[in-house]
Design a protein around this motif. Structure first.
Motif, PDB file in Angstrom:
ATOM      1  N   GLN A  43      53.024  44.252 -37.602  1.00 50.67           N
ATOM      2  CA  GLN A  43      52.027  44.415 -36.548  1.00 50.67           C
ATOM      3  C   GLN A  43      51.100  43.197 -36.470  1.00 50.67           C
ATOM      4  OE1 GLN A  43      50.134  48.119 -37.526  1.00 50.67           O
ATOM      5  NE2 GLN A  43      51.974  49.328 -37.106  1.00 50.67           N
ATOM      6  N   ALA A  44      50.779  42.582 -37.604  1.00 51.07           N
ATOM      7  CA  ALA A  44      49.913  41.407 -37.602  1.00 51.07           C
ATOM      8  C   ALA A  44      50.578  40.240 -36.864  1.00 51.07           C
ATOM      9  CB  ALA A  44      49.580  41.005 -39.033  1.00 51.07           C
ATOM     10  N   PHE A  45      51.838  39.976 -37.166  1.00 47.24           N
ATOM     11  CA  PHE A  45      52.545  38.887 -36.483  1.00 47.24           C
ATOM     12  C   PHE A  45      52.752  39.200 -35.000  1.00 47.24           C
ATOM     13  CE2 PHE A  45      53.954  37.653 -40.828  1.00 47.24           C
ATOM     14  CZ  PHE A  45      53.557  36.315 -40.783  1.00 47.24           C
ATOM     15  N   GLN A  46      52.958  40.453 -34.671  1.00 47.00           N
ATOM     16  CA  GLN A  46      53.108  40.824 -33.272  1.00 47.00           C
ATOM     17  C   GLN A  46      51.821  40.575 -32.491  1.00 47.00           C
ATOM     18  OE1 GLN A  46      54.424  44.895 -33.637  1.00 47.00           O
ATOM     19  NE2 GLN A  46      56.599  44.352 -33.424  1.00 47.00           N
ATOM     20  N   ARG A  47      50.684  40.883 -33.101  1.00 49.87           N
ATOM     21  CA  ARG A  47      49.409  40.636 -32.426  1.00 49.87           C
ATOM     22  C   ARG A  47      49.179  39.146 -32.204  1.00 49.87           C
ATOM     23  NH1 ARG A  47      47.652  45.242 -35.443  1.00 49.87           N
ATOM     24  NH2 ARG A  47      47.119  43.935 -37.227  1.00 49.87           N
ATOM     25  N   ILE A  48      49.547  38.331 -33.201  1.00 52.02           N
ATOM     26  CA  ILE A  48      49.408  36.886 -33.051  1.00 52.02           C
ATOM     27  C   ILE A  48      50.271  36.384 -31.892  1.00 52.02           C
ATOM     28  CG2 ILE A  48      50.040  34.691 -34.135  1.00 52.02           C
ATOM     29  CD1 ILE A  48      48.971  35.653 -36.690  1.00 52.02           C
ATOM     30  N   ALA A  49      51.502  36.871 -31.821  1.00 50.60           N
ATOM     31  CA  ALA A  49      52.396  36.449 -30.737  1.00 50.60           C
ATOM     32  C   ALA A  49      51.825  36.829 -29.372  1.00 50.60           C
ATOM     33  CB  ALA A  49      53.777  37.084 -30.931  1.00 50.60           C
ATOM     34  N   LEU A  50      51.230  38.007 -29.270  1.00 50.73           N
ATOM     35  CA  LEU A  50      50.642  38.432 -28.003  1.00 50.73           C
ATOM     36  C   LEU A  50      49.445  37.566 -27.613  1.00 50.73           C
ATOM     37  CD1 LEU A  50      50.782  42.327 -28.373  1.00 50.73           C
ATOM     38  CD2 LEU A  50      52.169  40.904 -26.861  1.00 50.73           C
ATOM     39  N   ILE A  51      48.620  37.224 -28.608  1.00 51.84           N
ATOM     40  CA  ILE A  51      47.431  36.408 -28.321  1.00 51.84           C
ATOM     41  C   ILE A  51      47.826  35.019 -27.844  1.00 51.84           C
ATOM     42  CG2 ILE A  51      45.435  35.265 -29.384  1.00 51.84           C
ATOM     43  CD1 ILE A  51      45.134  37.722 -31.176  1.00 51.84           C
ATOM     44  N   PHE A  52      48.735  34.383 -28.566  1.00 55.03           N
ATOM     45  CA  PHE A  52      49.125  33.023 -28.204  1.00 55.03           C
ATOM     46  C   PHE A  52      50.001  32.993 -26.946  1.00 55.03           C
ATOM     47  CE2 PHE A  52      47.906  32.280 -32.592  1.00 55.03           C
ATOM     48  CZ  PHE A  52      47.243  31.069 -32.500  1.00 55.03           C
ATOM     49  N   GLY A  53      50.580  34.111 -26.580  1.00 54.51           N
ATOM     50  CA  GLY A  53      51.375  34.153 -25.369  1.00 54.51           C
ATOM     51  C   GLY A  53      50.564  34.407 -24.110  1.00 54.51           C
ATOM     52  N   ASP A  54      49.257  34.630 -24.285  1.00 56.65           N
ATOM     53  CA  ASP A  54      48.377  34.895 -23.147  1.00 56.65           C
ATOM     54  C   ASP A  54      47.801  33.586 -22.615  1.00 56.65           C
ATOM     55  OD1 ASP A  54      46.602  35.841 -21.310  1.00 56.65           O
ATOM     56  OD2 ASP A  54      45.699  37.350 -22.621  1.00 56.65           O
ATOM     57  N   ASN A  55      47.896  33.360 -21.318  1.00 59.71           N
ATOM     58  CA  ASN A  55      47.355  32.134 -20.714  1.00 59.71           C
ATOM     59  C   ASN A  55      45.849  32.030 -20.866  1.00 59.71           C
ATOM     60  OD1 ASN A  55      49.828  31.119 -19.860  1.00 59.71           O
ATOM     61  ND2 ASN A  55      49.759  32.258 -17.929  1.00 59.71           N
ATOM     62  N   GLU A  56      45.169  33.179 -20.985  1.00 64.29           N
ATOM     63  CA  GLU A  56      43.722  33.141 -21.164  1.00 64.29           C
ATOM     64  C   GLU A  56      43.352  32.400 -22.450  1.00 64.29           C
ATOM     65  OE1 GLU A  56      41.476  34.139 -19.057  1.00 64.29           O
ATOM     66  OE2 GLU A  56      42.929  34.884 -17.603  1.00 64.29           O
ATOM     67  N   TYR A  57      44.223  32.516 -23.454  1.00 67.62           N
ATOM     68  CA  TYR A  57      43.941  31.813 -24.711  1.00 67.62           C
ATOM     69  C   TYR A  57      44.016  30.297 -24.503  1.00 67.62           C
ATOM     70  CZ  TYR A  57      44.255  30.371 -29.579  1.00 67.62           C
ATOM     71  OH  TYR A  57      44.024  29.761 -30.790  1.00 67.62           O
ATOM     72  N   ALA A 369      46.954  41.061 -42.469  1.00 67.46           N
ATOM     73  CA  ALA A 369      46.812  41.185 -41.017  1.00 67.46           C
ATOM     74  C   ALA A 369      45.493  40.584 -40.534  1.00 67.46           C
ATOM     75  CB  ALA A 369      46.903  42.657 -40.621  1.00 67.46           C
ATOM     76  N   ILE A 370      44.421  40.791 -41.313  1.00 70.25           N
ATOM     77  CA  ILE A 370      43.116  40.234 -40.936  1.00 70.25           C
ATOM     78  C   ILE A 370      43.146  38.712 -40.997  1.00 70.25           C
ATOM     79  CG2 ILE A 370      40.688  40.078 -41.610  1.00 70.25           C
ATOM     80  CD1 ILE A 370      40.904  42.977 -42.576  1.00 70.25           C
ATOM     81  N   VAL A 371      43.736  38.172 -42.068  1.00 75.52           N
ATOM     82  CA  VAL A 371      43.821  36.714 -42.213  1.00 75.52           C
ATOM     83  C   VAL A 371      44.614  36.110 -41.065  1.00 75.52           C
ATOM     84  CG1 VAL A 371      44.806  34.861 -43.622  1.00 75.52           C
ATOM     85  CG2 VAL A 371      43.505  36.700 -44.703  1.00 75.52           C
ATOM     86  N   LEU A 372      45.762  36.701 -40.769  1.00 73.77           N
ATOM     87  CA  LEU A 372      46.561  36.198 -39.651  1.00 73.77           C
ATOM     88  C   LEU A 372      45.834  36.379 -38.329  1.00 73.77           C
ATOM     89  CD1 LEU A 372      50.102  37.490 -40.690  1.00 73.77           C
ATOM     90  CD2 LEU A 372      49.208  35.168 -40.896  1.00 73.77           C
ATOM     91  N   GLY A 373      45.021  37.440 -38.242  1.00 75.81           N
ATOM     92  CA  GLY A 373      44.255  37.655 -37.029  1.00 75.81           C
ATOM     93  C   GLY A 373      43.171  36.619 -36.807  1.00 75.81           C
TER      94      GLY A 373
END
Length: 466
Positions: A43-57, A369-373
């Motif tokens: 779940q931690a890696f999935q959240r990272i992928a979603l964040i970096f895949g967002d153009n807003e980032y 997960a927090i560190v990766l977040g």
């Protein structure tokens, strides 16, 4: 002062980040091993992928570039004025440019993290993770795995088979099943009735191949021993959904017609197996994880009881021991009261250590997960003059997690040795009733050993990474 052309190029670089496309050749694929913390890590890696895949980032990164340039230029100007125009006013621009290049070369390209939990035999690939995160996290995790393999090289039991004392956790869950063994209430009641009614006469004449010494410590198979109670002259009650009040049958009929077929049917152990596996952290709906749980349960026959057998052999013995113990307590309630009192005292004395062992794997996975977040926030600073501190922070956080994993594996080996010393008391009683009853006590004490070892491992990791 900085020339207008250079400033224009830097701003252009910042604004054009969203338009840059990573090269497929830059994508990285690395493994990431976790021990009993699979779901949280995925779940931690999935959240990272979603964040970096967002153009807003990417817009946020562009804003960070501009703000970094503005504040760095102001700081450099103030320093230049304070030094009467002397000093290097170009260093901040160079750091910003390097940060932008790092972002372009290592963050925009994405790769895949292959998360694998050898303890549960669970695997999932997570794509869309920035190459920088894949490289740093995968590299540090590889260093941890190398140390774990070195520790396992001289050990009879691999770390992945006993991480966090999961084998003892499974034993405790099997003997703690509050349904009384089988899911079928009437089957449990029939077993208790069969033992109570059919053992009374079997203990008197020498013609019966059954005695209390065998029941307590002389057998490796309670199922085979209970077959000795079958007699056409003695009677008991059989209960099922069609005969909730019970029907009188001879002990021979009860065993041959009802109990022996029921206890030999593998499907009757499905609910018990799923309960034990789920309480131990496995997903019983996943075929791979369920197979892994069955393998680990089967291994306990040899490692704990020194008896050959598969997971059904263990579950059958656990269910029969639970039913027989309940029948004995029904005959003498004082025994049951003393057993409950002793269990309460034991649990109260070592409950904290046992709870630490149960929750620290989840805590470590959550901290991971927090560190990766935090990486998306730290990576924003890569495009500012704070890039060196950002990289140092990422490396420091992952170093702490790596040292935590290494110290956990090392301390685990000492705890495992102490746990198997406690197992020697069980092995003195083969797989009889006494051995099965002692299983809960020994498993609880062993899990306390692992809990204390894990707490010490966290403290040592903090010292090493500090």
């Amino acid at each position: 002062m900085l020339s207008r052309s250079l400033l224009t190029k830097l701003l252009g670089t910042g604004f054009s980040i969203g338009a840059l496309t990573p090269s497929p050749a830059m994508a990285l694929d690395l493994d990431y091993y976790t021990y009993n913390g699979f779901d949280q890590t995925v779940q931690a890696f999935q959240r990272i992928a979603l964040i970096f895949g967002d153009n807003e980032y990417l817009y946020l990164v562009g804003v960070a570039v501009i703000l970094g340039i503005v504040f760095a230029a102001m700081s450099a100007g103030v320093k230049a004025l304070a030094n009467n125009g002397n000093g290097n006013t170009w260093s901040w621009a160079l750091m910003t440019l390097v940060g932008v290049l790092i972002f372009r070369g290592l963050v925009l390209p994405t790769g895949t993290v292959h998360v694998y939990d050898p303890t549960r035999n669970a695997y999932q690939a997570v794509g869309g993770v920035p190459d920088l995160v894949v490289f740093v996290a995968g590299g540090m995790n590889l260093a941890e795995r190398v140390v774990v393999e070195l520790v396992d090289a001289s050990a009879a039991t691999p770390y992945q088979d006993t991480a966090g004392g999961i084998n003892f956790q499974m034993l405790l869950n099997a003997m703690n099943d509050h349904s009384g063994g089988f899911e079928d209430y009437y089957l449990n009641k029939s077993i208790r009735s069969y033992y109570t009614d059919c053992s009374q006469m079997a203990l008197i004449p020498p013609s019966y191949n059954f005695d209390l010494n065998q029941l307590k410590s002389g057998t490796t198979n309670l199922f085979a021993l209970l077959a000795e109670l079958r007699s056409p002259a003695d009677f008991t009650e059989w209960y099922d959904t069609a005969n909730k009040g019970g029907i009188p049958v001879s002990c021979e009929v009860a065993w041959d017609t009802y109990l022996q077929p029921a206890l030999s049917t593998v499907a009757n152990y499905g609910a018990m197996l799923n309960t034990v596996c789920q309480k131990s952290g496995f997903n019983p709906t996943d075929a791979n994880q369920l197979a892994r749980c069955q393998t680990l349960l089967g291994q306990q026959n040899v490692s704990v009881y020194n008896v050959a057998g598969d997971h059904i052999h263990f579950l059958r013995n656990a269910a029969l021991a639970t039913a027989i113990a309940a029948a004995l307590q029904d005959e003498n309630p004082d025994i049951g009261l003393r057993a409950l009192t002793n269990r309460a005292v034991l649990t109260e004395g070592i409950g904290i250590a046992q709870a630490a062992n149960e929750w620290l794997p989840t805590v470590r996975a959550t901290v991971t997960a927090i560190v990766l977040g935090l990486f998306p926030l730290l990576i924003v600073f890569l495009v500012t003059p704070l890039a060196p501190k950002s990289l140092l922070a990422m490396f420091g956080l992952l170093s702490w997690l790596t040292f935590w994993g290494i110290t956990d594996a090392v301390m685990h080996r000492g705890a495992l040795d102490l746990a198997f010393q406690s197992v020697e008391e069980i092995q003195r009683h083969n797989m009889g009733l006494t051995a099965m009853i002692l299983t809960q006590e020994v498993a609880t004490i062993s899990l306390a050993f692992f809990g204390l070892a894990r707490v010490m491992g966290v403290m040592r990791a903090s010292v090493l990474s500090g």
